[in-house]
Design a protein around this motif. Structure first.
Motif, PDB file in Angstrom:
ATOM      1  N   ALA A 106      32.989  41.140  22.216  1.00 33.43           N
ATOM      2  CA  ALA A 106      33.870  40.731  23.314  1.00 33.43           C
ATOM      3  C   ALA A 106      33.358  41.300  24.631  1.00 33.43           C
ATOM      4  CB  ALA A 106      35.298  41.205  23.044  1.00 33.43           C
ATOM      5  N   LEU A 107      32.931  40.414  25.525  1.00 38.77           N
ATOM      6  CA  LEU A 107      32.539  40.812  26.869  1.00 38.77           C
ATOM      7  C   LEU A 107      33.800  40.893  27.717  1.00 38.77           C
ATOM      8  CD1 LEU A 107      29.967  41.330  28.612  1.00 38.77           C
ATOM      9  CD2 LEU A 107      30.167  38.936  29.348  1.00 38.77           C
ATOM     10  N   PRO A 108      34.126  42.060  28.276  1.00 37.80           N
ATOM     11  CA  PRO A 108      35.426  42.203  28.934  1.00 37.80           C
ATOM     12  C   PRO A 108      35.466  41.555  30.317  1.00 37.80           C
ATOM     13  CG  PRO A 108      34.177  44.234  29.132  1.00 37.80           C
ATOM     14  CD  PRO A 108      33.364  43.324  28.252  1.00 37.80           C
ATOM     15  N   TRP A 109      36.671  41.289  30.741  1.00 38.44           N
ATOM     16  CA  TRP A 109      36.931  40.909  32.133  1.00 38.44           C
ATOM     17  C   TRP A 109      37.010  42.215  32.919  1.00 38.44           C
ATOM     18  CZ3 TRP A 109      42.473  40.167  34.195  1.00 38.44           C
ATOM     19  CH2 TRP A 109      42.439  39.843  35.558  1.00 38.44           C
ATOM     20  N   VAL A 110      36.114  42.378  33.897  1.00 42.35           N
ATOM     21  CA  VAL A 110      36.007  43.627  34.654  1.00 42.35           C
ATOM     22  C   VAL A 110      36.316  43.337  36.116  1.00 42.35           C
ATOM     23  CG1 VAL A 110      34.526  45.584  35.244  1.00 42.35           C
ATOM     24  CG2 VAL A 110      34.216  44.409  33.058  1.00 42.35           C
ATOM     25  N   ARG A 111      37.135  44.203  36.712  1.00 39.03           N
ATOM     26  CA  ARG A 111      37.471  44.022  38.123  1.00 39.03           C
ATOM     27  C   ARG A 111      37.658  45.381  38.780  1.00 39.03           C
ATOM     28  NH1 ARG A 111      41.960  43.162  35.039  1.00 39.03           N
ATOM     29  NH2 ARG A 111      43.994  43.943  35.768  1.00 39.03           N
ATOM     30  N   GLN A 112      37.461  45.403  40.072  1.00 43.85           N
ATOM     31  CA  GLN A 112      37.663  46.613  40.860  1.00 43.85           C
ATOM     32  C   GLN A 112      39.128  46.709  41.279  1.00 43.85           C
ATOM     33  OE1 GLN A 112      35.407  48.908  41.611  1.00 43.85           O
ATOM     34  NE2 GLN A 112      33.414  47.932  41.265  1.00 43.85           N
ATOM     35  N   ILE A 113      39.672  47.920  41.174  1.00 43.95           N
ATOM     36  CA  ILE A 113      41.007  48.171  41.699  1.00 43.95           C
ATOM     37  C   ILE A 113      40.935  49.466  42.497  1.00 43.95           C
ATOM     38  CG2 ILE A 113      42.147  46.988  39.779  1.00 43.95           C
ATOM     39  CD1 ILE A 113      42.867  49.714  38.645  1.00 43.95           C
ATOM     40  N   GLY A 114      41.996  49.804  43.183  1.00 43.77           N
ATOM     41  CA  GLY A 114      42.011  51.015  43.982  1.00 43.77           C
ATOM     42  C   GLY A 114      41.366  50.802  45.338  1.00 43.77           C
ATOM     43  N   GLY A 115      41.435  51.843  46.163  1.00 46.39           N
ATOM     44  CA  GLY A 115      40.888  51.755  47.512  1.00 46.39           C
ATOM     45  C   GLY A 115      39.619  52.561  47.653  1.00 46.39           C
ATOM     46  N   ASP A 116      39.201  52.758  48.907  1.00 48.06           N
ATOM     47  CA  ASP A 116      37.961  53.488  49.169  1.00 48.06           C
ATOM     48  C   ASP A 116      38.045  54.945  48.714  1.00 48.06           C
ATOM     49  OD1 ASP A 116      36.876  51.228  50.265  1.00 48.06           O
ATOM     50  OD2 ASP A 116      37.397  51.757  52.342  1.00 48.06           O
ATOM     51  N   GLU A 117      39.235  55.531  48.758  1.00 50.40           N
ATOM     52  CA  GLU A 117      39.399  56.933  48.382  1.00 50.40           C
ATOM     53  C   GLU A 117      39.586  57.126  46.878  1.00 50.40           C
ATOM     54  OE1 GLU A 117      38.993  59.412  50.483  1.00 50.40           O
ATOM     55  OE2 GLU A 117      38.530  57.868  51.987  1.00 50.40           O
ATOM     56  N   ASP A 118      40.043  56.093  46.192  1.00 52.38           N
ATOM     57  CA  ASP A 118      40.287  56.214  44.752  1.00 52.38           C
ATOM     58  C   ASP A 118      39.829  54.954  44.020  1.00 52.38           C
ATOM     59  OD1 ASP A 118      42.187  54.582  45.845  1.00 52.38           O
ATOM     60  OD2 ASP A 118      43.841  55.343  44.605  1.00 52.38           O
ATOM     61  N   PRO A 119      38.539  54.617  44.109  1.00 56.47           N
ATOM     62  CA  PRO A 119      38.063  53.400  43.449  1.00 56.47           C
ATOM     63  C   PRO A 119      38.180  53.520  41.930  1.00 56.47           C
ATOM     64  CG  PRO A 119      36.215  54.727  44.169  1.00 56.47           C
ATOM     65  CD  PRO A 119      37.443  55.380  44.735  1.00 56.47           C
ATOM     66  N   ALA A 120      38.375  52.394  41.273  1.00 58.24           N
ATOM     67  CA  ALA A 120      38.463  52.369  39.811  1.00 58.24           C
ATOM     68  C   ALA A 120      37.960  51.033  39.314  1.00 58.24           C
ATOM     69  CB  ALA A 120      39.890  52.622  39.345  1.00 58.24           C
ATOM     70  N   LEU A 121      37.423  51.078  38.111  1.00 59.47           N
ATOM     71  CA  LEU A 121      36.912  49.890  37.441  1.00 59.47           C
ATOM     72  C   LEU A 121      37.804  49.631  36.241  1.00 59.47           C
ATOM     73  CD1 LEU A 121      34.322  48.162  38.016  1.00 59.47           C
ATOM     74  CD2 LEU A 121      33.221  49.460  36.174  1.00 59.47           C
ATOM     75  N   LEU A 122      38.316  48.426  36.111  1.00 60.13           N
ATOM     76  CA  LEU A 122      39.224  48.085  35.030  1.00 60.13           C
ATOM     77  C   LEU A 122      38.582  47.011  34.165  1.00 60.13           C
ATOM     78  CD1 LEU A 122      42.066  48.597  33.890  1.00 60.13           C
ATOM     79  CD2 LEU A 122      42.886  46.739  35.348  1.00 60.13           C
ATOM     80  N   ALA A 123      38.476  47.264  32.856  1.00 61.69           N
ATOM     81  CA  ALA A 123      37.860  46.319  31.917  1.00 61.69           C
ATOM     82  C   ALA A 123      38.850  46.017  30.808  1.00 61.69           C
ATOM     83  CB  ALA A 123      36.579  46.902  31.341  1.00 61.69           C
ATOM     84  N   THR A 124      39.041  44.730  30.510  1.00 62.00           N
ATOM     85  CA  THR A 124      40.022  44.309  29.515  1.00 62.00           C
ATOM     86  C   THR A 124      39.418  43.231  28.628  1.00 62.00           C
ATOM     87  OG1 THR A 124      41.880  44.774  30.997  1.00 62.00           O
ATOM     88  CG2 THR A 124      42.301  43.280  29.166  1.00 62.00           C
ATOM     89  N   ALA A 125      39.700  43.346  27.334  1.00 62.10           N
ATOM     90  CA  ALA A 125      39.358  42.294  26.382  1.00 62.10           C
ATOM     91  C   ALA A 125      40.308  42.407  25.209  1.00 62.10           C
ATOM     92  CB  ALA A 125      37.908  42.401  25.911  1.00 62.10           C
ATOM     93  N   GLY A 126      41.181  41.400  25.013  1.00 61.16           N
ATOM     94  CA  GLY A 126      42.111  41.421  23.901  1.00 61.16           C
ATOM     95  C   GLY A 126      43.088  42.578  24.003  1.00 61.16           C
ATOM     96  N   PRO A 127      43.232  43.365  22.930  1.00 61.18           N
ATOM     97  CA  PRO A 127      44.273  44.403  22.913  1.00 61.18           C
ATOM     98  C   PRO A 127      43.916  45.676  23.658  1.00 61.18           C
ATOM     99  CG  PRO A 127      43.087  44.394  20.839  1.00 61.18           C
ATOM    100  CD  PRO A 127      42.571  43.216  21.612  1.00 61.18           C
ATOM    101  N   GLY A 128      42.668  45.849  24.075  1.00 66.14           N
ATOM    102  CA  GLY A 128      42.258  47.105  24.683  1.00 66.14           C
ATOM    103  C   GLY A 128      41.799  46.967  26.116  1.00 66.14           C
TER     104      GLY A 128
END
Length: 645
Positions: free
Chosen positions: A148-170
């Motif tokens: 499963a190749l996850p759907w990955v997107r950036q969240i957060g701002g310049d001071e608190d960047p984060a990478l969010l990856a999702t696929a199915g239940p996890g």
């Protein structure tokens, strides 16, 4: 500290497509970090190439250990290709510290998984020690063993960047520097000056939940170091190999699930016993045998709470009809462990098939009853009180053994050929009845002691008639062969026969002759050329068997031989004290799943045996009866104490 997110500056970008993410990382190049719920393997090159989240037996998020970079990995290291690394654990913990030295400076990378956290996290902290060092991270997040190749997107701002990856239940959220995407991977580069600190934290959580709060790295690091240190403070190890034994005890605890109490055999699947061959198995489950023997090692060093916790796991897992008892279960006691293959993974060093699940759960292995009942007897001797349920369970198990003790089985090594009467299994059946007798005679528990004593003596008579090869002066692997088996080395450890007995001397001589692999003195489990195991290919010396031989040498007075072989075995441990299942004596490379519970628990027992032989105390001692001709005597100094192995 400054950051640069140009992916073209990463070494990963220079690799041809399809090449391994960690071509220099062999099995022995890994260190393990864990939180007692799961674990991750970190290679010498700074690559996490194996991690299953959120449990040991979950699907892999990073699986390049069994494939290529495309199957998931997380690399963190200096961009300087000449950088050198020196790593060690922080004291008696699973907090890994790697010091990287480059031409321009030095940085320390601290990696750990917070213990007791609500969600599993992997923390990687970079601290500047001197000069200036450019470090890079390359992150390929995958789910379900890279299916499963996850759907990955950036969240957060310049001071608190984060990478969010999702696929199915996890889902996983990665907090730290800002990563940039390029061809299904994410990269980040940072320049670390003296005194700078850069934290990157990956946390798993169910995808239907909101992302968890950020991890307080300072607080979790302090708490995790304290947790491991406090746990190890209980351990009493002495003698020449005390340090190796302490590290092994720590690894045994790391592979004991914190909530359920189940002890997994290893944290990996399909690392081959025969590189390039088919002997590739999933060890991320709880074998009654391995868990019982791990318990015995912990009991021998005073870990009463772990004994009670494991007994609770056992009661839940095998509750019900003893006829339904399996040799292995899932971490929470799951019964169905169907074996399947993952053809999309090319395997470690091209070893296929890659398997998940383990078909051996359907086998009958009579020896597990002896190992379980012996471990529970050890717990009684440690002071873990029986309750109505625990003794009722043991009586039920003995009742089942009464009805089925004459049946052949698949043996300790899970032979996939026909069932046979394996001498080791028969001796463990003897041990099951023996511990039942001892429970009544020594602890006042209720049971048909006369019947158990009679059956114990019947089993002994059968073994001496059919399991003994008088022409060679040795016990045999099973009743239909003159082959020997290294599992025969445990007969003195369970109290069946004295280590000093001439029968054991003859058995040891036969094992040395038939199973030794050379001048190092390491031994095979059995000769695969005999064709009994139903598999093609060969294998390498099995480390647990060689540790059993060390223990036999020590218990029988061959102390110099014991230390000589122990030095060889401990020398095969990697730079952070880890051992896999087997070792290739021609190259020194580790073979099989890692870290291997059976290798480490037998190391502890061998260390204890040598310490006793040299006159040192090893803490709690379990008295094991030695029977000969129907008489009972108790082992003295130099004999095995601390439970069967």
């Amino acid at each position: 500290m400054s950051t640069d997110t140009d992916p073209d500056r990463t070494a990963d970008a220079e690799r041809p497509p399809g090449t391994p993410a960690n071509p220099l990382n062999r099995i022995e190049d890994h260190a393990v970090i864990g939180d007692t719920s799961t674990a991750a393997l970190v290679g010498r090159d700074g690559t996490i190439d194996w991690a299953c989240l959120p449990r040991f037996d979950s699907t892999a998020t990073f699986a390049s250990l069994l494939g290529t970079e495309d199957h998931g990995h997380w690399t963190l290291r200096p961009t300087d290709p000449t950088a050198t690394a020196h790593r060690k654990y922080h004291g008696d913990t699973l907090v890994l510290s790697t010091v990287w030295t480059t031409a321009d400076g030095v940085v320390e990378v601290t990696e750990f998984m917070p213990v007791g956290a609500h969600r599993p996290s992997i923390v990687r902290r970079v601290r500047g020690l001197s000069g200036t060092v450019e470090v890079q991270q390359t992150l390929r997040i995958r789910f379900d063993y890279a299916l499963a190749l996850p759907w990955v997107r950036q969240i957060g701002g310049d001071e608190d960047p984060a990478l969010l990856a999702t696929a199915g239940p996890g889902s996983v959220i990665v907090r730290g520097p800002r990563f940039r995407a390029s061809d299904h991977r994410h990269t980040a580069t940072a320049t670390i000056h003296d005194g700078d600190v850069l934290d990157t934290v990956l946390t798993w959580y169910p995808s239907h939940r909101e992302p968890p709060a950020p991890v307080d790295v300072d607080a979790e690091l302090h708490r995790t170091v304290g947790w491991w240190t406090d746990w190890m403070a209980t351990a009493r190890t002495e003698g020449r190999y005390a340090d190796a034994a302490r590290r092994s005890l720590l690894l045994l605890r790391a592979m004991t699930h914190g909530e359920t109490g189940g002890v997994v055999a290893a944290v990996t699947t399909s690392l081959p016993e025969d590189p390039g061959g088919e002997r590739n198995w999933d060890y991320r489950y709880v074998w009654l045998r391995d868990a019982s023997l791990a318990l015995a090692s912990l009991i021998a060093h005073g870990y009463r709470d772990e004994a009670a916790h494991w007994r609770g796991w056992l009661l839940r897992a095998i509750a019900g009809d003893p006829a339904d008892v399996q040799i292995m279960y899932g971490i929470a006691g799951e019964r169905e462990l169907p074996e399947r293959e993952l053809p999309h993974l090319p395997g470690y060093a091209g070893s296929t098939p890659v398997r998940v699940g383990n078909g051996a759960y359907t086998q009958y292995q009579g020896d597990v009853f002896g190992e379980v009942l012996a471990a529970l007897h050890d717990a009684r001797e440690l002071g873990v009180e029986e309750n109505a349920d625990s003794w009722a369970l043991q009586r039920a198990l003995l009742g089942y053994v009464e009805e089925h003790w004459q049946e052949p089985d698949n043996g300790i090594w899970e032979m996939r050929g026909p069932r046979r009467h394996f001498t080791h299994s028969r001796a463990m059946i003897w041990a099951a009845f023996d511990r039942g007798v001892a429970a009544v005679e020594e602890f006042g528990l209720e049971g048909p002691v006369d019947r158990w004593r009679t059956l114990r003596d019947q089993v002994r008579a059968e073994i001496e008639e059919h399991g003994w090869n008088a022409a060679r002066g040795s016990y045999r692997q099973h009743y239909d062969t003159d082959e020997v088996d290294a599992s025969l080395l445990v007969l003195p450890q369970i109290g069946y026969v004295s280590a000093h007995d001439a029968r054991m001397a003859g058995t040891v001589a036969a094992i040395e002759q038939d199973l030794s692999t050379g001048s190092d003195g390491l031994v095979l489990r059995y000769r695969t050329s005999s064709g009994f195991d139903g598999l093609t290919g060969a294998e390498h010396p099995f480390l647990a068997c060689s540790f059993w031989l060390v223990e036999q040498y020590a218990a029988s007075g061959r102390i110099d031989d014991a230390e000589r072989l122990m030095d060889v075995l401990v020398g095969y441990a990697n730079d952070v004290g880890m051992l896999s299942e087997e070792v290739d004596v021609t190259t020194g490379h580790h073979v099989g799943n890692t870290p291997q519970v059976l290798s480490h628990l037998t190391l502890v027992s061998a260390s204890d045996a040598i310490a006793r032989a040299r006159g040192a105390s090893t803490g709690h001692r379990t008295r094991l009866p030695v029977h000969d001709g129907g008489t009972r005597s108790w082992t003295g100094e130099g004999e095995r104490a601390g439970g069967p192995a």
